[in-house]
Structure formats: C-alpha cells, structure tokens
Design a protein around this motif. Sequence first.
Motif, PDB file in Angstrom:
ATOM      1  N   PRO A   1      12.773  13.223  34.646  1.00 49.17           N
ATOM      2  CA  PRO A   1      13.084  14.399  33.842  1.00 49.17           C
ATOM      3  C   PRO A   1      13.604  15.557  34.693  1.00 49.17           C
ATOM      4  CG  PRO A   1      10.709  13.981  33.874  1.00 49.17           C
ATOM      5  CD  PRO A   1      11.367  12.876  34.626  1.00 49.17           C
ATOM      6  N   THR A   2      14.548  16.286  34.130  1.00 48.89           N
ATOM      7  CA  THR A   2      15.059  17.496  34.789  1.00 48.89           C
ATOM      8  C   THR A   2      14.483  18.741  34.137  1.00 48.89           C
ATOM      9  OG1 THR A   2      16.999  17.500  33.359  1.00 48.89           O
ATOM     10  CG2 THR A   2      17.207  16.401  35.506  1.00 48.89           C
ATOM     11  N   SER A   3      13.711  18.537  33.085  1.00 48.12           N
ATOM     12  CA  SER A   3      13.008  19.643  32.450  1.00 48.12           C
ATOM     13  C   SER A   3      11.525  19.310  32.490  1.00 48.12           C
ATOM     14  CB  SER A   3      13.488  19.826  31.010  1.00 48.12           C
ATOM     15  OG  SER A   3      13.222  18.671  30.248  1.00 48.12           O
ATOM     16  N   GLY A   4      10.711  20.305  32.280  1.00 52.98           N
ATOM     17  CA  GLY A   4       9.275  20.075  32.254  1.00 52.98           C
ATOM     18  C   GLY A   4       8.533  20.956  33.233  1.00 52.98           C
TER      19      GLY A   4
ATOM     20  N   LEU B   1       8.359  16.307  37.829  1.00 44.61           N
ATOM     21  CA  LEU B   1       8.172  17.030  36.573  1.00 44.61           C
ATOM     22  C   LEU B   1       7.710  16.102  35.452  1.00 44.61           C
ATOM     23  CD1 LEU B   1      11.398  19.250  36.524  1.00 44.61           C
ATOM     24  CD2 LEU B   1       9.100  19.907  37.256  1.00 44.61           C
TER      25      LEU B   1
ATOM     26  N   ASP C   1       7.753  15.965  31.217  1.00 42.34           N
ATOM     27  CA  ASP C   1       8.469  16.685  30.169  1.00 42.34           C
ATOM     28  C   ASP C   1       7.785  16.703  28.809  1.00 42.34           C
ATOM     29  OD1 ASP C   1       9.158  14.128  29.337  1.00 42.34           O
ATOM     30  OD2 ASP C   1      11.301  14.399  29.610  1.00 42.34           O
ATOM     31  N   ASP C   2       6.555  16.245  28.715  1.00 41.27           N
ATOM     32  CA  ASP C   2       5.759  16.592  27.549  1.00 41.27           C
ATOM     33  C   ASP C   2       4.282  16.597  27.908  1.00 41.27           C
ATOM     34  OD1 ASP C   2       7.217  13.908  27.050  1.00 41.27           O
ATOM     35  OD2 ASP C   2       5.399  13.564  25.929  1.00 41.27           O
TER      36      ASP C   2
ATOM     37  N   LEU D   1       8.657  19.580  26.233  1.00 43.19           N
ATOM     38  CA  LEU D   1       9.188  20.667  27.058  1.00 43.19           C
ATOM     39  C   LEU D   1      10.682  20.451  27.283  1.00 43.19           C
ATOM     40  CD1 LEU D   1       6.258  20.667  29.604  1.00 43.19           C
ATOM     41  CD2 LEU D   1       6.556  22.177  27.629  1.00 43.19           C
ATOM     42  N   THR D   2      11.471  21.479  27.017  1.00 42.28           N
ATOM     43  CA  THR D   2      12.924  21.355  27.154  1.00 42.28           C
ATOM     44  C   THR D   2      13.493  22.240  28.248  1.00 42.28           C
ATOM     45  OG1 THR D   2      13.254  23.003  25.422  1.00 42.28           O
ATOM     46  CG2 THR D   2      13.225  20.686  24.741  1.00 42.28           C
ATOM     47  N   GLY D   3      12.676  23.125  28.785  1.00 44.90           N
ATOM     48  CA  GLY D   3      13.121  23.985  29.871  1.00 44.90           C
ATOM     49  C   GLY D   3      12.465  23.565  31.165  1.00 44.90           C
ATOM     50  N   ALA D   4      12.509  24.441  32.134  1.00 43.15           N
ATOM     51  CA  ALA D   4      11.870  24.165  33.418  1.00 43.15           C
ATOM     52  C   ALA D   4      10.881  25.276  33.735  1.00 43.15           C
ATOM     53  CB  ALA D   4      12.911  24.055  34.523  1.00 43.15           C
TER      54      ALA D   4
ATOM     55  N   GLN E   1       7.437  28.211  30.016  1.00 46.93           N
ATOM     56  CA  GLN E   1       7.594  27.612  28.691  1.00 46.93           C
ATOM     57  C   GLN E   1       6.262  27.155  28.084  1.00 46.93           C
ATOM     58  OE1 GLN E   1       9.833  23.870  28.811  1.00 46.93           O
ATOM     59  NE2 GLN E   1       9.235  23.677  30.956  1.00 46.93           N
TER      60      GLN E   1
END
Length: 172
Positions: free
Chosen positions: A31-34, A83, A85-86, A135-138, A142
Amino acid sequence: MRLPVLFAALSLAAALPGAALAQTPPPAAGPTSGVSVAETRAWLTGLGGSVGEPVVGDGVTSLHVADQPLPWNLTFYECGPSLCDDVQYSAIFSGPITADQINAWNREQRFLKAFFVPATAGGEASAVVQYDVVLTGAGTGQLQEPTVIWLQMLRSFAETLVAAAPDAAPAQ
C-alpha cells in the motif's frame, strides 16, 4: 440493420476483459496509503492513551489501548512493508448481555457494529463491538476523525448496555 452492429460491439466488449486477464499484472509494491503501526502507537500515546506494545497474531498486528473504563484494540489489516491501509477498532464487553440488546443496537446504529457471544459454562455472555476504517491518505492525521467517532460510539454502546443492565462492564 443496426442490430448486427450492436451484437458485434457487445461480442467485442465481452471478449476484451478475457484478453486483459491473460496479461501478467505488475508486481504489488504494497500500500502507498495508510499508517504504520509504530507511528500510530506514538500518535495514540501522544494523545494520552496508554498503548501496549504491538501484538502480532494470525497475520495481523494489534495495539491494546488501556483507556479506562473502556479499554479497546486497534488492529491493522492489508499491511505492506511499512504501511497498513485499513484498521479496525474493537472492544469486548461482558456481563448480563442479551442477544436482543445487541440486535436492538445494530438496528438503531449505523457505524459501530456489534455481535453477541453466548456465555460459556460458568461464564457470562459478552459482546464485541467493531468499527472498520479504510485509509486512503498517508499518515496518522487521517485517524483523527475515525478515532473521535469510535470513542463517541464506544461510550454510547457502553451507556446503552448499562441502561439495560446496570451490572454490565467492559471486559479487561
């Protein structure tokens, strides 16, 4: 005469997804977000939470937050090298709890889901409440809103149980 053209277009469209599936997808990089577990633990501690060391089990990592009188857990899912991401917020309550109380909660509430766990021999029934967040941001910023929602809903759930059965208490 337009009907044969339509069928030809539909046939072509149906054939394209199969061709796309035959291609090799690029390798997943995670993941690149999270959020990272370590940053989240530091963030929660910075907010005044009493946060235990990360616990790894069944392929997921969890943090136990010993907020009193309502301790809870934060579990990380879909984690890459750095990361996740959820996340899922959760808590367990024990006491004189009934399936009807849990069903009523789930009918009347939207975001915090609960499920009933029947009593074992010599034990008490319990309830597990959960709140899932994608999670959609970093970064941990968030988590601010979801954590506020979680804490409000957790308190509301506890108050609902106490109103129905004064001896109900959060599990430790």
